[in-house]
Design a protein around this motif. Structure first.
Motif, mmCIF file in Angstrom:
data_model
loop_
_atom_site.group_PDB
_atom_site.id
_atom_site.type_symbol
_atom_site.label_atom_id
_atom_site.label_comp_id
_atom_site.label_asym_id
_atom_site.label_seq_id
_atom_site.Cartn_x
_atom_site.Cartn_y
_atom_site.Cartn_z
ATOM 1 N N UNK A 305 0.832 -1.211 0.000
ATOM 2 C CA UNK A 305 0.000 0.000 0.000
ATOM 3 C C UNK A 305 0.868 1.265 0.000
ATOM 4 N N UNK A 306 1.924 1.271 0.775
ATOM 5 C CA UNK A 306 2.796 2.444 0.828
ATOM 6 C C UNK A 306 3.436 2.731 -0.528
ATOM 7 N N UNK A 307 3.996 1.697 -1.138
ATOM 8 C CA UNK A 307 4.688 1.907 -2.413
ATOM 9 C C UNK A 307 3.739 2.215 -3.559
ATOM 10 N N UNK A 308 2.439 2.001 -3.345
ATOM 11 C CA UNK A 308 1.446 2.346 -4.368
ATOM 12 C C UNK A 308 1.033 3.816 -4.292
ATOM 13 N N UNK A 309 1.409 4.503 -3.201
ATOM 14 C CA UNK A 309 1.087 5.922 -3.049
ATOM 15 C C UNK A 309 2.138 6.746 -3.781
ATOM 16 N N UNK A 310 1.708 7.685 -4.577
ATOM 17 C CA UNK A 310 2.623 8.496 -5.379
ATOM 18 C C UNK A 310 3.640 9.218 -4.491
ATOM 19 N N UNK A 311 4.916 9.047 -4.824
ATOM 20 C CA UNK A 311 5.983 9.737 -4.116
ATOM 21 C C UNK A 311 6.496 9.048 -2.880
ATOM 22 N N UNK A 312 5.919 7.901 -2.511
ATOM 23 C CA UNK A 312 6.328 7.184 -1.302
ATOM 24 C C UNK A 312 7.261 6.028 -1.668
ATOM 25 N N UNK A 313 8.289 5.823 -0.849
ATOM 26 C CA UNK A 313 9.168 4.663 -1.019
ATOM 27 C C UNK A 313 9.340 3.964 0.320
ATOM 28 N N UNK A 314 9.145 2.641 0.321
ATOM 29 C CA UNK A 314 9.290 1.847 1.542
ATOM 30 C C UNK A 314 9.970 0.523 1.217
ATOM 31 N N UNK A 315 11.182 0.274 1.732
ATOM 32 C CA UNK A 315 11.829 -1.029 1.526
ATOM 33 C C UNK A 315 11.083 -2.126 2.270
ATOM 34 N N UNK A 316 11.259 -3.353 1.826
ATOM 35 C CA UNK A 316 10.584 -4.506 2.422
ATOM 36 C C UNK A 316 11.445 -5.082 3.532
ATOM 37 N N UNK A 317 11.031 -4.958 4.807
ATOM 38 C CA UNK A 317 11.884 -5.406 5.905
ATOM 39 C C UNK A 317 11.897 -6.929 6.057
ATOM 40 N N UNK A 318 13.005 -7.445 6.597
ATOM 41 C CA UNK A 318 13.136 -8.886 6.783
ATOM 42 C C UNK A 318 12.691 -9.369 8.144
ATOM 43 N N UNK A 319 12.404 -8.430 9.073
ATOM 44 C CA UNK A 319 12.025 -8.852 10.418
ATOM 45 C C UNK A 319 11.395 -7.725 11.214
ATOM 46 N N UNK A 320 11.170 -8.005 12.512
ATOM 47 C CA UNK A 320 10.484 -7.094 13.454
ATOM 48 C C UNK A 320 9.074 -6.813 12.943
ATOM 49 N N UNK A 327 8.466 9.790 2.621
ATOM 50 C CA UNK A 327 7.257 10.435 2.123
ATOM 51 C C UNK A 327 7.616 11.717 1.364
ATOM 52 N N UNK A 328 6.757 12.147 0.447
ATOM 53 C CA UNK A 328 7.013 13.394 -0.300
ATOM 54 C C UNK A 328 6.584 14.621 0.517
ATOM 55 N N UNK A 329 7.289 14.863 1.621
ATOM 56 C CA UNK A 329 6.928 15.927 2.563
ATOM 57 C C UNK A 329 8.151 16.760 2.910
ATOM 58 N N UNK A 382 -7.294 0.892 6.294
ATOM 59 C CA UNK A 382 -7.931 2.157 6.628
ATOM 60 C C UNK A 382 -6.916 3.256 6.867
ATOM 61 N N UNK A 383 -5.827 2.916 7.552
ATOM 62 C CA UNK A 383 -4.764 3.890 7.816
ATOM 63 C C UNK A 383 -4.106 4.350 6.522
ATOM 64 N N UNK A 384 -3.906 3.425 5.586
ATOM 65 C CA UNK A 384 -3.285 3.789 4.312
ATOM 66 C C UNK A 384 -4.217 4.644 3.453
ATOM 67 N N UNK A 385 -5.516 4.399 3.545
ATOM 68 C CA UNK A 385 -6.475 5.277 2.856
ATOM 69 C C UNK A 385 -6.334 6.712 3.372
ATOM 70 N N UNK A 386 -6.231 6.843 4.707
ATOM 71 C CA UNK A 386 -6.067 8.159 5.318
ATOM 72 C C UNK A 386 -4.755 8.809 4.884
ATOM 73 N N UNK A 387 -3.673 8.042 4.920
ATOM 74 C CA UNK A 387 -2.363 8.590 4.565
ATOM 75 C C UNK A 387 -2.342 9.070 3.117
ATOM 76 N N UNK A 388 -2.900 8.262 2.222
ATOM 77 C CA UNK A 388 -2.956 8.625 0.805
ATOM 78 C C UNK A 388 -3.669 9.964 0.630
#
Length: 400
Positions: A305-320, A327-329, A382-388
């Motif tokens: 969901x994060x990487x589908x938002x324009x201007x956002x980049x999120x690497x895929x974590x291996x743990x935790x 973010x584009x801010x 729901x949180x990602x809808x809000x963030x977008x």
């Protein structure tokens, strides 16, 4: 009016909790707040742990030994030896949560004014614990572009001085979720042996490794027994954050002997918590398998969901159970306050942790946030809808 101490002034505020007044106000206004700011799992605590508390039978709620009860330390040794740590109860010092494990380790192993190297971004409270212990943090920058992999060892060596006493790693990492490979740990081992440094290994998220990846501890490396100090807690492993029960594990007898003096000064860990902690060791593997499956699904959902938002980049974590996203801010602190104070989407908003508080290097993390995927899939979406929607409305959005 008397003045507070210089240390009180210098003590950093928690980026995880400092926006709580704005979240509380948003709730008072009738908004639903999705809490992605803090690693408080919604996973049920193991039934055996809760039953142990419900079935407690004693006449006096007494002090325990400062190092923890022998029964609990023996159960802990049983747990760690299943993981190949090859320890005895005498190699364990029970603490009041992982936080006290870190502060006792710092105060035991590092003198006032000496230095600890920490790859950043790092767990924000390391800065606070270092302030409490009069220890100097020397950060070494990792980068979002390569998923926050361990920086080259040559970069560590550039920071080492006669005041350097230790390196801290958190594996899997909080806040990035990065899982260190054996080759990276071997490189750290060689460095610690070369310069005679302690290696503090914060292993609060040991159970949370994904995609078939294997957790490796410095305790698994030969020839490092006198250097390794493991810092651990039941908080995340058993979804028991309120228990405030952790431990220090090391085969270095001088560290245990000295650390015990700090433990004696605060008297003892809680009796009830240790009874529950001992029962937790018998938690069946099926519990962790189900939890791992759930967190994998949540991670995949959030990262997609994060990487589908324009201007956002999120690497895929291996743990935790955290991600750090760019973010584009203009300013993460301003954005995280604005989204609570001035925004809602159908009566909903999101609480996140500005990543600036997870860095020690000035100016780092200005456009990054940490999110904890400790909510169910419906709430994450729901949180990602809000963030977008918030990013589309935020006055400080940076256009590509």
């Amino acid at each position: 009016m008397p003045n507070i101490s210089e240390k009180g002034i210098q003590m950093p505020a928690s980026p995880i909790r400092k926006l709580t007044p704005y979240a509380d106000k948003a709730k008072q206004e009738g908004k639903k707040v999705y809490h992605l700011n803090i690693g408080q799992p919604d996973i049920a605590t193991p039934e055996g742990m809760l039953n142990a508390i419900k079935n407690i039978d004693f006449d006096v709620w007494a002090y325990t030994a400062s190092e923890g009860t022998l029964f609990y330390r023996s159960k802990l040794a049983e747990y760690y030896n299943k993981l190949g740590y090859d320890i005895t109860p005498e190699d364990i010092l029970v603490t009041l949560g992982g936080s006290e494990a870190i502060t006792i380790a710092m105060q035991t192993c590092v003198s006032e004014g000496d230095e600890i190297i920490i790859p950043e971004p790092f767990y924000a409270n390391y800065n606070g614990f270092a302030c409490m212990s009069n220890v100097v943090v020397k950060p070494i920058l990792s980068h979002i572009e390569n998923g926050f992999a361990l920086p080259p060892i040559a970069e560590f060596e550039k920071l080492i001085t006669e005041k350097t006493k230790a390196i801290i790693i958190c594996n899997p990492n909080n806040p990035t979720g990065y899982l260190y490979a054996k080759e990276e740990l071997e490189a750290l081992k060689a460095l610690c042996l070369k310069y005679d440094l302690f290696l503090f290994s914060d292993e609060a998220y040991r159970e949370f490794c994904y995609d078939g990846k294997t957790f490796i501890s410095p305790m698994h490396l030969d020839g490092l027994d006198e250097n390794v100090v493991v810092l651990d807690t039941v908080s995340k492993r058993y979804s028991a954050c309120g228990a405030r029960l952790g431990c220090i594990i090391t085969k270095n007898k001088e560290v245990i002997k000295s650390g015990l003096k700090f433990a004696q000064a605060r008297l003892s860990p809680g009796m009830v918590e240790q009874i529950a902690g001992a029962a937790a060791v018998d938690t069946p593997d099926s519990y962790f398998e189900a939890v791992n499956k759930e967190y994998t699904l949540r991670r995949n959902t959030l990262v997609k969901r994060l990487n589908a938002i324009e201007g956002v980049f999120c690497p895929n974590p291996g743990g935790a159970f955290y991600v750090v996203a760019r973010l584009p801010i203009d300013d993460a602190d301003k954005f995280c306050q604005w989204i609570l104070e001035s925004f809602d989407y159908d009566g909903r908003t999101v609480m996140m942790a500005p990543a600036t508080g997870f860095y020690s290097t000035e100016g780092s993390g200005k456009n990054e946030v940490r999110m904890a995927y400790v909510l169910n899939i419906g709430d994450l979406n729901g949180a990602m809808d809000c963030l977008d929607m918030a990013l589309k409305q935020y006055p400080g959005r940076i256009m590509a």
